[in-house]
Motif scaffolding. Structure first.
Motif, mmCIF file in Angstrom:
data_model
loop_
_atom_site.group_PDB
_atom_site.id
_atom_site.type_symbol
_atom_site.label_atom_id
_atom_site.label_comp_id
_atom_site.label_asym_id
_atom_site.label_seq_id
_atom_site.Cartn_x
_atom_site.Cartn_y
_atom_site.Cartn_z
ATOM 1 N N THR A 294 -13.972 9.808 10.302
ATOM 2 C CA THR A 294 -12.745 9.328 9.723
ATOM 3 C C THR A 294 -11.695 9.078 10.584
ATOM 4 O O THR A 294 -11.359 9.757 11.669
ATOM 5 C CB THR A 294 -12.381 10.673 8.765
ATOM 6 N N ALA A 295 -10.648 8.098 10.430
ATOM 7 C CA ALA A 295 -9.552 7.809 11.063
ATOM 8 C C ALA A 295 -8.255 8.519 10.238
ATOM 9 O O ALA A 295 -8.305 8.103 8.982
ATOM 10 C CB ALA A 295 -9.473 6.392 11.457
ATOM 11 N N GLN A 296 -7.503 8.980 11.096
ATOM 12 C CA GLN A 296 -6.358 9.345 10.467
ATOM 13 C C GLN A 296 -5.114 8.988 11.313
ATOM 14 O O GLN A 296 -5.066 8.531 12.167
ATOM 15 C CB GLN A 296 -6.187 10.918 10.388
ATOM 16 N N PRO A 297 -3.981 9.009 10.462
ATOM 17 C CA PRO A 297 -2.666 8.421 11.322
ATOM 18 C C PRO A 297 -2.260 9.471 12.246
ATOM 19 O O PRO A 297 -2.674 10.746 12.553
ATOM 20 C CB PRO A 297 -1.689 8.727 10.159
ATOM 21 N N THR A 298 -1.596 9.080 13.331
ATOM 22 C CA THR A 298 -1.237 9.660 14.573
ATOM 23 C C THR A 298 -0.142 10.507 14.462
ATOM 24 O O THR A 298 0.622 10.200 13.410
ATOM 25 C CB THR A 298 -0.992 8.708 15.450
ATOM 26 N N GLU A 299 0.086 11.381 15.202
ATOM 27 C CA GLU A 299 1.456 12.413 15.226
ATOM 28 C C GLU A 299 2.548 11.194 15.908
ATOM 29 O O GLU A 299 3.591 11.440 15.397
ATOM 30 C CB GLU A 299 1.414 13.502 15.964
ATOM 31 N N ALA B 263 2.959 3.419 -6.908
ATOM 32 C CA ALA B 263 3.142 3.775 -5.482
ATOM 33 C C ALA B 263 1.905 3.936 -4.855
ATOM 34 O O ALA B 263 0.882 4.549 -5.486
ATOM 35 C CB ALA B 263 4.069 5.048 -5.256
ATOM 36 N N THR B 264 1.793 3.370 -3.529
ATOM 37 C CA THR B 264 0.309 3.704 -2.915
ATOM 38 C C THR B 264 0.625 4.153 -1.479
ATOM 39 O O THR B 264 1.720 3.612 -0.795
ATOM 40 C CB THR B 264 -0.049 2.255 -2.874
ATOM 41 N N GLN B 265 -0.224 4.925 -1.188
ATOM 42 C CA GLN B 265 0.121 5.786 0.383
ATOM 43 C C GLN B 265 -1.137 5.753 0.937
ATOM 44 O O GLN B 265 -2.312 6.077 0.145
ATOM 45 C CB GLN B 265 0.647 7.014 0.240
ATOM 46 N N PHE B 266 -1.363 5.273 2.479
ATOM 47 C CA PHE B 266 -2.624 5.479 2.994
ATOM 48 C C PHE B 266 -2.945 6.792 3.303
ATOM 49 O O PHE B 266 -2.018 7.828 3.481
ATOM 50 C CB PHE B 266 -2.166 4.854 4.326
ATOM 51 N N ASP B 267 -4.109 7.192 3.114
ATOM 52 C CA ASP B 267 -4.631 8.483 3.229
ATOM 53 C C ASP B 267 -5.434 8.907 4.719
ATOM 54 O O ASP B 267 -5.274 9.220 5.663
ATOM 55 C CB ASP B 267 -5.712 8.942 2.398
ATOM 56 N N SER B 268 -6.556 7.730 4.881
ATOM 57 C CA SER B 268 -7.282 7.867 6.068
ATOM 58 C C SER B 268 -8.286 6.795 5.920
ATOM 59 O O SER B 268 -8.235 5.682 4.821
ATOM 60 C CB SER B 268 -8.356 9.424 5.926
ATOM 61 N N ALA B 269 -9.192 6.464 6.982
ATOM 62 C CA ALA B 269 -10.173 5.296 6.887
ATOM 63 C C ALA B 269 -11.476 5.903 7.150
ATOM 64 O O ALA B 269 -11.803 6.665 8.112
ATOM 65 C CB ALA B 269 -9.711 4.351 7.787
ATOM 66 N N ASP B 270 -12.392 5.621 6.351
ATOM 67 C CA ASP B 270 -13.726 5.781 6.769
ATOM 68 C C ASP B 270 -14.367 4.691 7.675
ATOM 69 O O ASP B 270 -14.325 3.474 7.843
ATOM 70 C CB ASP B 270 -14.699 5.771 5.586
ATOM 71 N N ILE B 271 -14.965 5.268 8.901
ATOM 72 C CA ILE B 271 -15.382 4.382 10.009
ATOM 73 C C ILE B 271 -16.794 4.718 10.494
ATOM 74 O O ILE B 271 -17.147 5.668 10.332
ATOM 75 C CB ILE B 271 -14.420 4.819 11.270
ATOM 76 N N SER B 272 -17.575 3.650 10.432
ATOM 77 C CA SER B 272 -18.965 3.877 10.627
ATOM 78 C C SER B 272 -19.253 2.868 11.986
ATOM 79 O O SER B 272 -18.656 1.794 11.927
ATOM 80 C CB SER B 272 -19.854 3.575 9.782
#
Length: 304
Positions: free
Chosen positions: A153-158, A57-66
């Protein structure tokens, strides 16, 4: 598809993010962008049994943004990092600075199957950190490589949307001009506001038509039957062509057209005079994972 640099970057402050929706300030242009980097991070788990991998199983955590820019004004720095502007110019960095959540909108050239186009994207809910700053003496030649670079860091929205029976919280959305559904005037409005995705309704998989049609007669011996579906097809490996009269399978090859919706059946040899054939449409699945119930199409070839 290769991304070929970046042409434009806009940023907007995310003012609200609730289950009811998201709001943003009007995007502002950050000129002279040099690089935008998006690196998603996932959490994965694997299960082993009988000395082999049996599940994962794979689940998105966050994304490093620069993002790197050739220059950045004091007002832009304060906007992105939550710092304070001073009356004599510049910004003040303080321990109580609260960086806001930022949405980044970008335009990047792409190349798909030899066709040049653009990707228009938005990254939601990104929080940046104060950048490292290195000042190094010149060593006999000019050096223009030390440019402002912000990392965050980008994260999922509410806010979320329903995709079938799943609730999804987005973090990124993009559309390519090479996509047939991309609006032709996207460049006129993409940077006016932060785009929110709206899902395309997925139609139940259907067999739209067939050639020959069911119960057709006097079909030419060199015919290549076709099946037309309303959705793109992912699996057609169980479709069969039978000579019902003689009770044998007909050797053939099958190929989808570029749309993925039209399946052509090419018999290895011409069909036989005055025989009844049947196409068994079974086990067909579309690109959305939907299955089609078994359907039978009978036709008879020409007389001698």
């Amino acid at each position: 598809m290769p991304l070929m640099g970046i042409e434009k970057l806009y940023v907007a402050k995310q003012t609200t993010d609730t289950i009811a929706g998201m709001t943003f300030t009007t995007p502002q242009y950050f000129k002279n962008v040099q690089e935008l980097s998006i690196k998603p991070k996932t959490n994965s788990a694997k299960a082993y049994a009988e000395n082999r991998l049996v599940d994962q199983a794979t689940q998105f955590d966050s994304a490093d943004i620069s993002m790197s820019r050739y220059d950045m004004s004091s007002a832009e720095r304060a906007f992105v990092l939550g710092q304070s502007l001073t009356a004599t110019g510049g910004t003040v960095s303080a321990d109580s600075d609260t960086p806001p959540f930022i949405a980044l909108l970008y335009k990047s050239p792409i190349k798909v199957n030899g066709v040049l186009g653009y990707r228009y994207g938005v990254i939601y809910k990104t929080m940046f950190e104060p950048p490292d700053e290195d000042m190094k003496t010149l060593e006999g030649k000019p050096d223009l490589s030390e440019v402002p670079k912000l990392s965050g860091t980008a994260q999922p929205t509410e806010w979320s949307f329903q995709d079938g029976n799943k609730t999804k919280h987005p973090w990124e959305y993009h559309v390519d001009t090479t996509d047939p559904n991309c609006p032709e005037d996207i460049d006129d409005w993409w940077f006016d506001s932060v785009a929110m995705p709206s899902l395309t309704a997925i139609n139940a998989l259907e067999l739209s038509s067939s050639t020959p049609s069911d119960s057709a007669t006097a079909i030419a011996l060199d015919t290549k039957p076709t099946l037309t579906f309303n959705n793109g097809i992912a699996d057609y490996s169980n479709v069969l062509l039978l000579n019902v009269t003689d009770g044998v399978l007909v050797a053939n090859t099958m190929e989808l057209n570029d749309t993925g919706k039209i399946l052509t059946i090419t018999p290895s040899a011409n069909l036989v005079v005055q025989k009844t054939y049947q196409i068994v449409v079974q086990g067909v699945k579309d690109v959305y994972g939907q299955s089609l119930g078994t359907q039978l199409i009978r036709f008879t070839t020409v007389d001698a």
